[in-house]
Design a protein around this motif. Structure first.
Motif, PDB file in Angstrom:
ATOM      1  N   PRO A 169       1.316  -2.192   6.027  1.00 52.09           N
ATOM      2  CA  PRO A 169       1.918  -0.921   5.601  1.00 52.09           C
ATOM      3  C   PRO A 169       3.188  -0.555   6.361  1.00 52.09           C
ATOM      4  N   VAL A 170       3.269  -0.960   7.635  1.00 51.83           N
ATOM      5  CA  VAL A 170       4.486  -0.690   8.404  1.00 51.83           C
ATOM      6  C   VAL A 170       5.668  -1.447   7.794  1.00 51.83           C
ATOM      7  N   ILE A 171       5.461  -2.744   7.497  1.00 48.33           N
ATOM      8  CA  ILE A 171       6.520  -3.556   6.880  1.00 48.33           C
ATOM      9  C   ILE A 171       6.911  -2.977   5.527  1.00 48.33           C
ATOM     10  N   GLY A 172       5.905  -2.616   4.730  1.00 48.35           N
ATOM     11  CA  GLY A 172       6.179  -2.057   3.414  1.00 48.35           C
ATOM     12  C   GLY A 172       6.954  -0.759   3.482  1.00 48.35           C
ATOM     13  N   GLY A 173       6.595   0.096   4.432  1.00 47.10           N
ATOM     14  CA  GLY A 173       7.302   1.357   4.567  1.00 47.10           C
ATOM     15  C   GLY A 173       8.766   1.166   4.935  1.00 47.10           C
ATOM     16  N   VAL A 174       9.040   0.198   5.811  1.00 47.98           N
ATOM     17  CA  VAL A 174      10.426  -0.072   6.215  1.00 47.98           C
ATOM     18  C   VAL A 174      11.228  -0.633   5.036  1.00 47.98           C
ATOM     19  N   LEU A 175      10.648  -1.593   4.323  1.00 50.95           N
ATOM     20  CA  LEU A 175      11.360  -2.225   3.196  1.00 50.95           C
ATOM     21  C   LEU A 175      11.636  -1.234   2.070  1.00 50.95           C
TER      22      LEU A 175
ATOM     23  N   ILE B 193       0.814  -1.226   0.000  1.00 52.09           N
ATOM     24  CA  ILE B 193       0.000   0.000   0.000  1.00 52.09           C
ATOM     25  C   ILE B 193       0.843   1.269   0.000  1.00 52.09           C
ATOM     26  N   PRO B 194       1.813   1.431   0.927  1.00 47.96           N
ATOM     27  CA  PRO B 194       2.557   2.696   0.941  1.00 47.96           C
ATOM     28  C   PRO B 194       3.590   2.824  -0.165  1.00 47.96           C
ATOM     29  N   VAL B 195       3.822   1.740  -0.909  1.00 47.66           N
ATOM     30  CA  VAL B 195       4.899   1.724  -1.901  1.00 47.66           C
ATOM     31  C   VAL B 195       4.385   1.979  -3.311  1.00 47.66           C
ATOM     32  N   MET B 196       3.178   1.495  -3.599  1.00 47.35           N
ATOM     33  CA  MET B 196       2.647   1.534  -4.956  1.00 47.35           C
ATOM     34  C   MET B 196       2.732   2.915  -5.614  1.00 47.35           C
TER      35      MET B 196
ATOM     36  N   SER C  92      11.154  -2.172  -4.900  1.00 44.15           N
ATOM     37  CA  SER C  92      10.811  -3.529  -5.351  1.00 44.15           C
ATOM     38  C   SER C  92      10.751  -4.528  -4.206  1.00 44.15           C
ATOM     39  N   TYR C  93      11.493  -4.284  -3.131  1.00 46.58           N
ATOM     40  CA  TYR C  93      11.569  -5.260  -2.041  1.00 46.58           C
ATOM     41  C   TYR C  93      10.206  -5.618  -1.446  1.00 46.58           C
TER      42      TYR C  93
ATOM     43  N   VAL D 251       6.041 -10.760  -7.922  1.00 40.93           N
ATOM     44  CA  VAL D 251       7.436 -10.761  -8.395  1.00 40.93           C
ATOM     45  C   VAL D 251       7.548  -9.993  -9.713  1.00 40.93           C
ATOM     46  N   LEU D 252       6.639 -10.266 -10.646  1.00 45.43           N
ATOM     47  CA  LEU D 252       6.681  -9.574 -11.927  1.00 45.43           C
ATOM     48  C   LEU D 252       6.491  -8.073 -11.760  1.00 45.43           C
TER      49      LEU D 252
END
Length: 393
Positions: free
Chosen positions: A145-151, A24-27, A157-158, A84-85
Protein backbone atom coordinates in the motif's frame (compact mmCIF):
# COMPACT_ATOMS: atom_id res chain seq x y z
CA UNK A 1 16.26 -29.70 0.41
CA UNK A 2 12.98 -28.28 1.74
CA UNK A 3 14.87 -25.84 3.98
CA UNK A 4 16.75 -24.50 0.96
CA UNK A 5 13.45 -23.92 -0.86
CA UNK A 6 11.81 -22.00 2.00
CA UNK A 7 13.43 -18.57 1.31
CA UNK A 8 12.51 -19.02 -2.35
CA UNK A 9 8.87 -19.77 -1.51
CA UNK A 10 8.82 -16.79 0.86
CA UNK A 11 10.07 -14.51 -1.93
CA UNK A 12 7.60 -15.87 -4.47
CA UNK A 13 4.62 -15.39 -2.16
CA UNK A 14 5.85 -11.93 -1.16
CA UNK A 15 6.13 -10.72 -4.75
CA UNK A 16 2.83 -12.34 -5.79
CA UNK A 17 0.96 -10.58 -3.00
CA UNK A 18 2.91 -7.34 -3.30
CA UNK A 19 1.00 -6.63 -6.50
CA UNK A 20 -2.27 -6.91 -4.60
CA UNK A 21 -1.00 -4.72 -1.79
CA UNK A 22 0.04 -2.02 -4.25
CA UNK A 23 -3.47 -1.60 -5.67
CA UNK A 24 -5.32 -1.51 -2.31
CA UNK A 25 -5.19 2.28 -1.76
CA UNK A 26 -5.77 3.02 -5.45
CA UNK A 27 -8.75 0.84 -6.39
CA UNK A 28 -11.53 3.01 -4.86
CA UNK A 29 -10.22 6.23 -6.41
CA UNK A 30 -9.62 4.67 -9.83
CA UNK A 31 -13.14 3.18 -9.88
CA UNK A 32 -14.65 6.48 -8.72
CA UNK A 33 -12.80 8.30 -11.50
CA UNK A 34 -14.61 6.07 -14.01
CA UNK A 35 -17.99 6.85 -12.44
CA UNK A 36 -18.44 3.89 -10.07
CA UNK A 37 -20.68 4.38 -7.05
CA UNK A 38 -20.23 2.70 -3.66
CA UNK A 39 -22.27 -0.36 -4.64
CA UNK A 40 -20.32 -0.82 -7.86
CA UNK A 41 -17.05 -0.51 -5.93
CA UNK A 42 -18.22 -3.20 -3.51
CA UNK A 43 -19.11 -5.36 -6.50
CA UNK A 44 -15.54 -5.06 -7.81
CA UNK A 45 -14.23 -6.52 -4.58
CA UNK A 46 -16.99 -9.13 -4.27
CA UNK A 47 -16.71 -10.52 -7.81
CA UNK A 48 -13.00 -11.10 -7.31
CA UNK A 49 -13.58 -13.06 -4.09
CA UNK A 50 -16.46 -15.03 -5.61
CA UNK A 51 -14.26 -16.17 -8.51
CA UNK A 52 -11.53 -17.20 -6.08
CA UNK A 53 -14.06 -19.16 -4.05
CA UNK A 54 -15.31 -21.01 -7.13
CA UNK A 55 -12.01 -21.68 -8.89
CA UNK A 56 -9.47 -22.36 -6.12
CA UNK A 57 -10.49 -26.04 -5.67
CA UNK A 58 -10.61 -26.52 -9.46
CA UNK A 59 -7.07 -25.24 -9.96
CA UNK A 60 -5.94 -27.17 -6.88
CA UNK A 61 -7.25 -30.42 -8.31
CA UNK A 62 -5.53 -29.65 -11.61
CA UNK A 63 -2.22 -29.02 -9.84
CA UNK A 64 -2.48 -32.48 -8.27
CA UNK A 65 -2.69 -33.90 -11.80
CA UNK A 66 -0.16 -31.86 -13.81
CA UNK A 67 2.15 -30.45 -11.13
CA UNK A 68 2.46 -27.20 -9.16
CA UNK A 69 4.77 -25.14 -11.33
CA UNK A 70 2.47 -24.87 -14.41
CA UNK A 71 -0.36 -23.49 -12.25
CA UNK A 72 1.88 -20.86 -10.64
CA UNK A 73 3.17 -19.79 -14.05
CA UNK A 74 -0.36 -19.58 -15.42
CA UNK A 75 -1.51 -17.53 -12.45
CA UNK A 76 1.40 -15.09 -12.65
CA UNK A 77 0.94 -14.56 -16.38
CA UNK A 78 -2.77 -14.00 -15.78
CA UNK A 79 -1.96 -11.52 -13.00
CA UNK A 80 0.23 -9.49 -15.31
CA UNK A 81 -2.27 -9.40 -18.15
CA UNK A 82 -5.28 -8.52 -16.00
CA UNK A 83 -3.37 -5.83 -14.09
CA UNK A 84 -2.33 -4.14 -17.34
CA UNK A 85 -5.85 -4.35 -18.75
CA UNK A 86 -7.27 -2.97 -15.52
CA UNK A 87 -4.90 -0.01 -15.68
CA UNK A 88 -5.94 0.65 -19.29
CA UNK A 89 -9.68 0.46 -18.54
CA UNK A 90 -11.83 3.32 -19.79
CA UNK A 91 -15.17 2.23 -18.28
CA UNK A 92 -16.61 0.54 -15.23
CA UNK A 93 -17.71 -2.44 -17.33
CA UNK A 94 -14.11 -3.08 -18.33
CA UNK A 95 -13.02 -2.84 -14.70
CA UNK A 96 -15.60 -5.45 -13.71
CA UNK A 97 -14.63 -7.87 -16.50
CA UNK A 98 -10.92 -7.66 -15.76
CA UNK A 99 -11.53 -7.95 -12.01
CA UNK A 100 -13.56 -11.11 -12.64
CA UNK A 101 -10.75 -12.58 -14.75
CA UNK A 102 -8.21 -11.56 -12.10
CA UNK A 103 -10.11 -13.53 -9.47
CA UNK A 104 -10.07 -16.62 -11.67
CA UNK A 105 -6.33 -16.56 -12.37
CA UNK A 106 -5.31 -15.58 -8.82
CA UNK A 107 -6.94 -18.75 -7.55
CA UNK A 108 -4.39 -20.74 -9.59
CA UNK A 109 -1.19 -19.32 -8.09
CA UNK A 110 -1.74 -18.42 -4.45
CA UNK A 111 -3.05 -21.74 -3.00
CA UNK A 112 -0.54 -23.67 -5.12
CA UNK A 113 2.36 -22.14 -3.17
CA UNK A 114 0.80 -23.57 0.01
CA UNK A 115 0.51 -26.94 -1.72
CA UNK A 116 4.25 -26.82 -2.48
CA UNK A 117 4.98 -26.32 1.22
CA UNK A 118 2.85 -29.39 1.96
CA UNK A 119 4.76 -31.33 -0.72
CA UNK A 120 8.20 -30.42 0.61
CA UNK A 121 7.81 -30.29 4.38
CA UNK A 122 7.26 -33.31 6.62
CA UNK A 123 4.17 -33.04 8.83
CA UNK A 124 6.10 -32.06 11.96
CA UNK A 125 7.69 -29.06 10.20
CA UNK A 126 4.76 -27.99 8.06
CA UNK A 127 3.49 -25.27 10.39
CA UNK A 128 6.89 -23.59 10.19
CA UNK A 129 6.76 -23.65 6.39
CA UNK A 130 3.20 -22.30 6.34
CA UNK A 131 4.25 -19.60 8.76
CA UNK A 132 7.11 -18.41 6.60
CA UNK A 133 5.01 -18.01 3.46
CA UNK A 134 2.36 -16.36 5.62
CA UNK A 135 5.01 -13.88 6.68
CA UNK A 136 5.60 -13.12 3.00
CA UNK A 137 1.91 -12.32 2.62
CA UNK A 138 1.94 -10.12 5.72
CA UNK A 139 4.97 -8.11 4.63
CA UNK A 140 3.56 -7.61 1.13
CA UNK A 141 0.55 -5.89 2.67
CA UNK A 142 2.86 -3.72 4.77
CA UNK A 143 4.93 -2.41 1.86
CA UNK A 144 2.47 -2.74 -1.03
CA UNK A 145 0.00 0.00 0.00
CA UNK A 146 2.89 2.40 0.62
CA UNK A 147 4.22 1.84 -2.93
CA UNK A 148 0.73 2.14 -4.37
CA UNK A 149 0.04 5.37 -2.54
CA UNK A 150 3.26 6.95 -3.82
CA UNK A 151 2.67 5.84 -7.44
CA UNK A 152 -0.91 7.10 -7.43
CA UNK A 153 0.34 10.68 -7.07
CA UNK A 154 1.35 10.53 -10.75
CA UNK A 155 -1.44 8.36 -12.12
CA UNK A 156 -4.04 5.90 -10.83
CA UNK A 157 -2.96 3.51 -13.59
CA UNK A 158 0.71 3.35 -12.60
CA UNK A 159 0.21 1.05 -9.58
CA UNK A 160 -1.47 -1.53 -11.82
CA UNK A 161 1.38 -1.42 -14.33
CA UNK A 162 3.96 -1.80 -11.57
CA UNK A 163 1.97 -4.71 -10.13
CA UNK A 164 2.04 -6.34 -13.57
CA UNK A 165 5.81 -5.82 -13.71
CA UNK A 166 6.25 -7.54 -10.35
CA UNK A 167 4.15 -10.44 -11.60
CA UNK A 168 6.32 -10.84 -14.70
CA UNK A 169 9.55 -10.66 -12.67
CA UNK A 170 8.19 -13.31 -10.33
CA UNK A 171 7.24 -15.39 -13.37
CA UNK A 172 10.87 -15.37 -14.53
CA UNK A 173 11.96 -16.14 -10.99
CA UNK A 174 9.71 -19.21 -10.89
CA UNK A 175 10.78 -20.43 -14.36
CA UNK A 176 14.48 -20.45 -13.56
CA UNK A 177 14.67 -20.98 -9.80
CA UNK A 178 11.69 -23.03 -8.59
CA UNK A 179 11.83 -26.80 -9.14
CA UNK A 180 8.67 -28.86 -9.49
CA UNK A 181 7.70 -30.22 -6.06
CA UNK A 182 5.28 -32.93 -7.20
CA UNK A 183 7.02 -35.70 -9.20
CA UNK A 184 5.04 -37.51 -11.87
CA UNK A 185 4.75 -40.71 -9.87
CA UNK A 186 2.91 -38.86 -7.08
CA UNK A 187 0.42 -37.04 -9.28
CA UNK A 188 -3.22 -38.06 -9.22
CA UNK A 189 -4.89 -39.79 -12.14
CA UNK A 190 -8.65 -39.21 -12.33
CA UNK A 191 -9.13 -42.42 -14.29
CA UNK A 192 -7.72 -44.43 -11.38
CA UNK A 193 -9.45 -42.57 -8.54
CA UNK A 194 -12.46 -44.26 -6.95
CA UNK A 195 -15.48 -41.99 -6.68
CA UNK A 196 -15.43 -42.36 -2.90
CA UNK A 197 -12.06 -40.58 -2.73
CA UNK A 198 -13.12 -37.50 -4.68
CA UNK A 199 -13.48 -34.31 -2.73
CA UNK A 200 -16.30 -31.80 -2.88
CA UNK A 201 -17.10 -28.61 -1.01
CA UNK A 202 -19.75 -30.35 1.11
CA UNK A 203 -17.08 -32.80 2.22
CA UNK A 204 -15.16 -29.88 3.69
CA UNK A 205 -18.04 -28.50 5.74
CA UNK A 206 -19.51 -31.82 6.89
CA UNK A 207 -16.68 -34.39 6.68
CA UNK A 208 -14.02 -35.54 9.17
CA UNK A 209 -12.04 -32.30 8.86
CA UNK A 210 -15.09 -30.02 9.05
CA UNK A 211 -13.92 -28.56 12.37
CA UNK A 212 -10.77 -27.17 10.76
CA UNK A 213 -12.33 -26.04 7.48
CA UNK A 214 -15.16 -24.27 9.30
CA UNK A 215 -12.61 -22.70 11.63
CA UNK A 216 -10.87 -21.14 8.61
CA UNK A 217 -14.23 -19.76 7.44
CA UNK A 218 -15.33 -18.30 10.79
CA UNK A 219 -11.98 -16.64 11.52
CA UNK A 220 -11.97 -15.09 8.04
CA UNK A 221 -15.63 -14.03 8.43
CA UNK A 222 -14.99 -12.32 11.77
CA UNK A 223 -11.74 -10.60 10.79
CA UNK A 224 -12.98 -9.35 7.42
CA UNK A 225 -15.91 -7.78 9.25
CA UNK A 226 -13.42 -5.97 11.48
CA UNK A 227 -11.39 -4.78 8.47
CA UNK A 228 -14.51 -3.45 6.77
CA UNK A 229 -15.89 -1.47 9.69
CA UNK A 230 -12.78 -0.44 11.63
CA UNK A 231 -12.18 2.70 9.55
CA UNK A 232 -15.72 3.90 10.30
CA UNK A 233 -15.28 2.96 13.96
CA UNK A 234 -12.17 5.08 14.55
CA UNK A 235 -13.67 7.97 12.56
CA UNK A 236 -17.04 7.98 14.34
CA UNK A 237 -15.70 7.50 17.87
CA UNK A 238 -12.27 9.15 17.76
CA UNK A 239 -12.23 11.39 14.68
CA UNK A 240 -9.25 9.53 13.20
CA UNK A 241 -8.54 9.30 9.47
CA UNK A 242 -7.11 6.87 6.93
CA UNK A 243 -3.54 7.78 7.88
CA UNK A 244 -4.13 6.63 11.46
CA UNK A 245 -5.76 3.47 10.15
CA UNK A 246 -2.76 2.80 7.92
CA UNK A 247 -0.32 3.10 10.82
CA UNK A 248 -2.40 0.72 12.94
CA UNK A 249 -2.57 -1.91 10.23
CA UNK A 250 1.15 -1.41 9.60
CA UNK A 251 1.85 -2.37 13.23
CA UNK A 252 -0.52 -5.33 12.98
CA UNK A 253 1.07 -6.54 9.73
CA UNK A 254 4.60 -6.36 11.10
CA UNK A 255 3.63 -8.31 14.22
CA UNK A 256 1.88 -10.97 12.12
CA UNK A 257 4.90 -11.29 9.82
CA UNK A 258 7.37 -11.60 12.72
CA UNK A 259 5.32 -14.28 14.45
CA UNK A 260 4.67 -16.28 11.28
CA UNK A 261 8.21 -15.97 9.99
CA UNK A 262 10.23 -16.58 13.14
CA UNK A 263 8.16 -17.80 16.05
CA UNK A 264 5.66 -20.36 14.74
CA UNK A 265 8.23 -23.13 14.31
CA UNK A 266 9.61 -22.98 17.89
CA UNK A 267 6.12 -22.52 19.37
CA UNK A 268 4.72 -25.56 17.55
CA UNK A 269 7.77 -27.63 18.42
CA UNK A 270 7.30 -26.82 22.09
CA UNK A 271 3.49 -26.86 22.45
CA UNK A 272 2.07 -28.50 19.31
CA UNK A 273 -0.25 -27.11 16.63
CA UNK A 274 -3.46 -27.43 18.65
CA UNK A 275 -2.25 -25.32 21.58
CA UNK A 276 -0.77 -22.64 19.32
CA UNK A 277 -4.00 -22.51 17.32
CA UNK A 278 -6.01 -22.21 20.55
CA UNK A 279 -3.79 -19.35 21.70
CA UNK A 280 -4.41 -17.57 18.40
CA UNK A 281 -8.19 -17.94 18.81
CA UNK A 282 -7.92 -16.63 22.38
CA UNK A 283 -6.02 -13.53 21.21
CA UNK A 284 -8.69 -12.89 18.57
CA UNK A 285 -11.46 -13.14 21.17
CA UNK A 286 -9.68 -10.80 23.57
CA UNK A 287 -8.94 -8.37 20.75
CA UNK A 288 -12.61 -8.08 19.75
CA UNK A 289 -13.58 -7.35 23.36
CA UNK A 290 -10.79 -4.87 24.14
CA UNK A 291 -11.41 -2.77 21.01
CA UNK A 292 -14.69 -1.69 22.59
CA UNK A 293 -12.80 -0.28 25.59
CA UNK A 294 -10.05 1.54 23.68
CA UNK A 295 -9.42 5.18 24.58
CA UNK A 296 -7.24 6.44 21.74
CA UNK A 297 -4.65 5.70 19.07
CA UNK A 298 -2.15 3.73 21.14
CA UNK A 299 -4.70 1.52 22.86
CA UNK A 300 -6.39 0.84 19.52
CA UNK A 301 -3.04 -0.01 17.94
CA UNK A 302 -2.17 -2.29 20.87
CA UNK A 303 -5.48 -4.13 20.76
CA UNK A 304 -5.35 -4.44 16.97
CA UNK A 305 -1.90 -5.98 17.30
CA UNK A 306 -3.54 -8.91 19.11
CA UNK A 307 -5.14 -9.80 15.79
CA UNK A 308 -1.75 -9.64 14.09
CA UNK A 309 -0.33 -12.10 16.61
CA UNK A 310 -3.41 -14.33 16.54
CA UNK A 311 -3.56 -14.34 12.76
CA UNK A 312 0.00 -15.61 12.49
CA UNK A 313 -0.77 -18.49 14.82
CA UNK A 314 -4.15 -19.45 13.38
CA UNK A 315 -3.30 -19.46 9.69
CA UNK A 316 -0.06 -21.40 9.89
CA UNK A 317 -1.31 -24.05 12.31
CA UNK A 318 -4.76 -24.61 10.78
CA UNK A 319 -3.22 -25.01 7.32
CA UNK A 320 -0.61 -27.39 8.70
CA UNK A 321 -3.19 -29.51 10.54
CA UNK A 322 -5.36 -29.79 7.44
CA UNK A 323 -2.51 -30.74 5.12
CA UNK A 324 -1.30 -33.32 7.66
CA UNK A 325 -4.71 -35.02 7.82
CA UNK A 326 -6.02 -34.76 4.28
CA UNK A 327 -6.82 -37.93 2.35
CA UNK A 328 -6.87 -36.13 -1.03
CA UNK A 329 -4.24 -34.20 -2.98
CA UNK A 330 -2.52 -31.24 -1.37
CA UNK A 331 -3.60 -29.06 -4.30
CA UNK A 332 -7.28 -29.79 -3.64
CA UNK A 333 -6.73 -29.21 0.07
CA UNK A 334 -4.97 -25.88 -0.42
CA UNK A 335 -7.64 -24.79 -2.89
CA UNK A 336 -10.43 -25.67 -0.47
CA UNK A 337 -8.71 -23.81 2.36
CA UNK A 338 -8.51 -20.79 0.07
CA UNK A 339 -12.21 -21.14 -0.80
CA UNK A 340 -13.26 -21.25 2.86
CA UNK A 341 -11.14 -18.20 3.59
CA UNK A 342 -12.59 -16.39 0.58
CA UNK A 343 -16.17 -17.28 1.53
CA UNK A 344 -15.54 -15.60 4.88
CA UNK A 345 -14.23 -12.51 3.09
CA UNK A 346 -17.37 -12.43 0.93
CA UNK A 347 -19.93 -12.75 3.73
CA UNK A 348 -18.09 -11.08 6.63
CA UNK A 349 -18.13 -7.52 5.25
CA UNK A 350 -21.81 -7.78 4.28
CA UNK A 351 -22.91 -8.87 7.75
CA UNK A 352 -20.57 -6.52 9.62
CA UNK A 353 -21.57 -3.55 7.48
CA UNK A 354 -25.24 -4.16 8.19
CA UNK A 355 -24.64 -4.63 11.90
CA UNK A 356 -22.50 -1.49 12.16
CA UNK A 357 -25.37 0.57 10.79
CA UNK A 358 -27.50 -0.75 13.64
CA UNK A 359 -24.89 -0.23 16.41
CA UNK A 360 -21.17 0.47 16.16
CA UNK A 361 -20.24 -2.22 18.70
CA UNK A 362 -22.27 -5.07 17.21
CA UNK A 363 -19.70 -6.40 14.65
CA UNK A 364 -17.08 -6.73 17.40
CA UNK A 365 -19.46 -8.34 19.86
CA UNK A 366 -20.43 -10.83 17.16
CA UNK A 367 -16.76 -11.47 16.41
CA UNK A 368 -15.97 -12.10 20.08
CA UNK A 369 -18.92 -14.47 20.46
CA UNK A 370 -18.19 -16.43 17.28
CA UNK A 371 -14.46 -16.85 17.86
CA UNK A 372 -14.95 -17.50 21.58
CA UNK A 373 -17.46 -20.27 20.82
CA UNK A 374 -15.10 -21.59 18.16
CA UNK A 375 -12.29 -21.75 20.71
CA UNK A 376 -14.50 -23.71 23.10
CA UNK A 377 -15.65 -26.07 20.36
CA UNK A 378 -12.08 -26.63 19.20
CA UNK A 379 -10.97 -27.47 22.74
CA UNK A 380 -13.78 -30.01 23.04
CA UNK A 381 -13.38 -31.66 19.65
CA UNK A 382 -9.85 -31.37 18.26
CA UNK A 383 -8.78 -34.66 19.85
CA UNK A 384 -11.39 -36.46 17.72
CA UNK A 385 -9.83 -35.22 14.46
CA UNK A 386 -8.32 -37.91 12.20
CA UNK A 387 -4.72 -38.79 12.90
CA UNK A 388 -2.10 -37.16 10.63
CA UNK A 389 -1.58 -39.20 7.48
CA UNK A 390 1.68 -37.61 6.33
CA UNK A 391 0.22 -37.45 2.82
CA UNK A 392 2.32 -35.34 0.47
CA UNK A 393 0.62 -35.91 -2.87
Amino acid sequence: MHKKQLPLLFAIMFFIMLGFGIIIPVMPFFAEKLGANSFQLALLFSIYNIMQFLFAPIWGRLSDRIGRKPLILFGLLGFAITFVLFGLSASYTELLIYRLLGGIVSAAAIPTVSAIVADLFPPEERAKGMGVIGAGVGLSFVFGPVIGGVLSKWSFSYPFYVSAAFSLLTLLFVIFALPESLPREKRSNPAHEPKSSRFHFLTAVTGPLALLYNLVFIVSFAFSGLETTFGYYILDLFGMDSKDLGYMFLVMGIIAAVIQGGMIGPMVKRWGEAKVLSLGLLLYTIGFVLILFAQGFWSLALFLSLFGAGQGMIRATSNAMLTQRTTVGQGVTAGTISSMDTLGRILGPLVAGGLYGWHYASPYILGAVLVGMLLLLFQLRYRSLPEPTGRTK
